[in-house]
Design a protein around this motif. Structure first.
Motif, PDB file in Angstrom:
ATOM      1  N   ASP A   1       0.834  -1.195   0.000  1.00  0.00           N
ATOM      2  CA  ASP A   1       0.000   0.000   0.000  1.00  0.00           C
ATOM      3  C   ASP A   1       0.873   1.252   0.000  1.00  0.00           C
ATOM      4  O   ASP A   1       2.104   1.198   0.153  1.00  0.00           O
ATOM      5  CB  ASP A   1      -0.961  -0.002   1.185  1.00  0.00           C
ATOM      6  N   GLU A   2       0.257   2.403  -0.177  1.00  0.00           N
ATOM      7  CA  GLU A   2       0.986   3.659  -0.377  1.00  0.00           C
ATOM      8  C   GLU A   2       1.829   4.029   0.831  1.00  0.00           C
ATOM      9  O   GLU A   2       2.961   4.522   0.689  1.00  0.00           O
ATOM     10  CB  GLU A   2      -0.001   4.781  -0.692  1.00  0.00           C
ATOM     11  N   GLY A   3       1.325   3.814   2.046  1.00  0.00           N
ATOM     12  CA  GLY A   3       2.085   4.158   3.238  1.00  0.00           C
ATOM     13  C   GLY A   3       3.387   3.388   3.345  1.00  0.00           C
ATOM     14  O   GLY A   3       4.439   3.935   3.694  1.00  0.00           O
ATOM     15  N   VAL A   4       3.331   2.111   3.046  1.00  0.00           N
ATOM     16  CA  VAL A   4       4.551   1.295   3.094  1.00  0.00           C
ATOM     17  C   VAL A   4       5.549   1.751   2.042  1.00  0.00           C
ATOM     18  O   VAL A   4       6.768   1.834   2.288  1.00  0.00           O
ATOM     19  CB  VAL A   4       4.188  -0.189   2.918  1.00  0.00           C
TER      20      VAL A   4
ATOM     21  N   GLN B   1       5.915   4.800   0.807  1.00  0.00           N
ATOM     22  CA  GLN B   1       6.537   6.054   1.230  1.00  0.00           C
ATOM     23  C   GLN B   1       7.591   5.814   2.297  1.00  0.00           C
ATOM     24  O   GLN B   1       8.651   6.453   2.309  1.00  0.00           O
ATOM     25  CB  GLN B   1       5.452   7.001   1.748  1.00  0.00           C
ATOM     26  N   GLY B   2       7.317   4.884   3.231  1.00  0.00           N
ATOM     27  CA  GLY B   2       8.304   4.568   4.259  1.00  0.00           C
ATOM     28  C   GLY B   2       9.567   3.979   3.659  1.00  0.00           C
ATOM     29  O   GLY B   2      10.687   4.325   4.070  1.00  0.00           O
TER      30      GLY B   2
END
Length: 303
Positions: A285-288, A290-291
């Motif tokens: 997903d997008e959050g992972v 970005q991290g």
């Protein structure tokens, strides 16, 4: 009784000789006439038993069963059955009651029957198989999950050869009471099947064309039956095809299948078709994402 009947028309001197008492068994007097009558009956039954045994051998030979052991076993069993019957008739002719003898041996016969239940079952099954001729020496059959060739059929068991060169003894009851696939009962035709999966981005028209071509060019294929190709499933990792080719020698099915699989491999390699294999797609997903990107841009610590 033959001789007592004839003795009634014989001169008095002959009748006196025939009426000579030989022995008394269980209150029954055995005379010379009854003894000679019993002897004649037993000799006649022995002759009939020999004729029957020779007839069995001839009938087995006519049916193509040349195994002397099987023919001898069946003929021998019938031979002794007729002899025992003749012996019983001879005893009855002399006036000896067999009912008491049978009653005395009833318990022993029941115990023997239970002990020989499996042997009797295999014997009866062997007689059925030899009579029906649904399975013959040289047949290729599938029994208990294995493909074997029948080498020798006996009255109790059948000897088969495996593809690994092993001799296997199969009880006749297994062949008579279970489902057996006979590849060569009427003819040796059989349909060989193999499965192959290709990637979803393959040109399926070209895949079908090459599979049909490989099937037509396979050595040993029956020319009067065209190969059949089916798209059977859209699998998790591949488009699944089945190809069926009619062959004429079921005993060489393993070698023929290997040749077919190799031909498919090289045909797809020439065509650029990729045979699919299991793959796993990982989606983050997008959050992972970005991290992970931030970790990639962080300056490294000095040593």
């Amino acid at each position: 009784m033959v001789l007592p009947l004839l003795g009634s028309f014989a001169p008095s001197g002959v009748r006196e000789v025939l009426d000579i008492k030989l022995v008394e068994v269980g209150g029954t007097t055995v005379t010379l006439a009854t003894a000679l009558s019993a002897l004649l009956i037993f000799v006649a039954m022995a002759w009939l038993a020999k004729v029957l045994r020779r007839t069995v051998r001839r009938q087995f030979a006519k049916r193509g069963l040349t195994d002397e052991g099987t023919a001898g076993t069946v003929g021998g069993i019938l031979y002794y059955l007729v002899l025992v019957s003749g012996f019983g008739v001879a005893l009855q002719t002399m006036g000896i009651d067999l009912a008491a003898l049978f009653a005395a041996g009833a318990i022993f016969a029941i115990g023997l029957g239970f002990a020989m239940q499996d042997i009797a079952q295999n014997f009866v099954s062997g007689v059925i198989l030899l009579t029906e001729r649904s399975i013959k020496p040289g047949d290729v059959i599938a029994v208990e999950g294995s493909i074997v060739k029948v080498a020798q059929m006996g009255i109790r068991a059948t000897i088969v050869n495996s593809r690994d060169g092993e001799d296997i003894i199969v009880p006749n009851s297994v062949l008579a009471q279970s489902s057996v696939k006979n590849y060569t009962r009427d003819n040796s035709r059989f349909r060989m099947r193999t499965v192959v999966g290709v990637r979803y981005d393959s040109d399926l028209r070209r895949v079908r064309a090459r599979l049909e071509e490989v099937g037509r060019e396979l050595p040993g294929r029956l020319e009067d039956r065209a190969p059949e190709v089916f798209l059977v499933e859209f699998g998790d990792n591949a488009v699944i095809y089945e190809i069926f080719v009619w062959m004429g020698d079921p005993w060489r099915e393993r070698a023929a299948r290997s040749a077919l699989n190799e031909a498919i491999w090289w045909a797809f390699a020439d065509e650029g078709v990729v045979i699919a294999f299991p793959q796993v797609d990982v989606h983050l997903d997008e959050g992972v994402m970005q991290g992970l990107a931030a970790l990639g841009t962080r300056p490294a610590r000095p040593a």
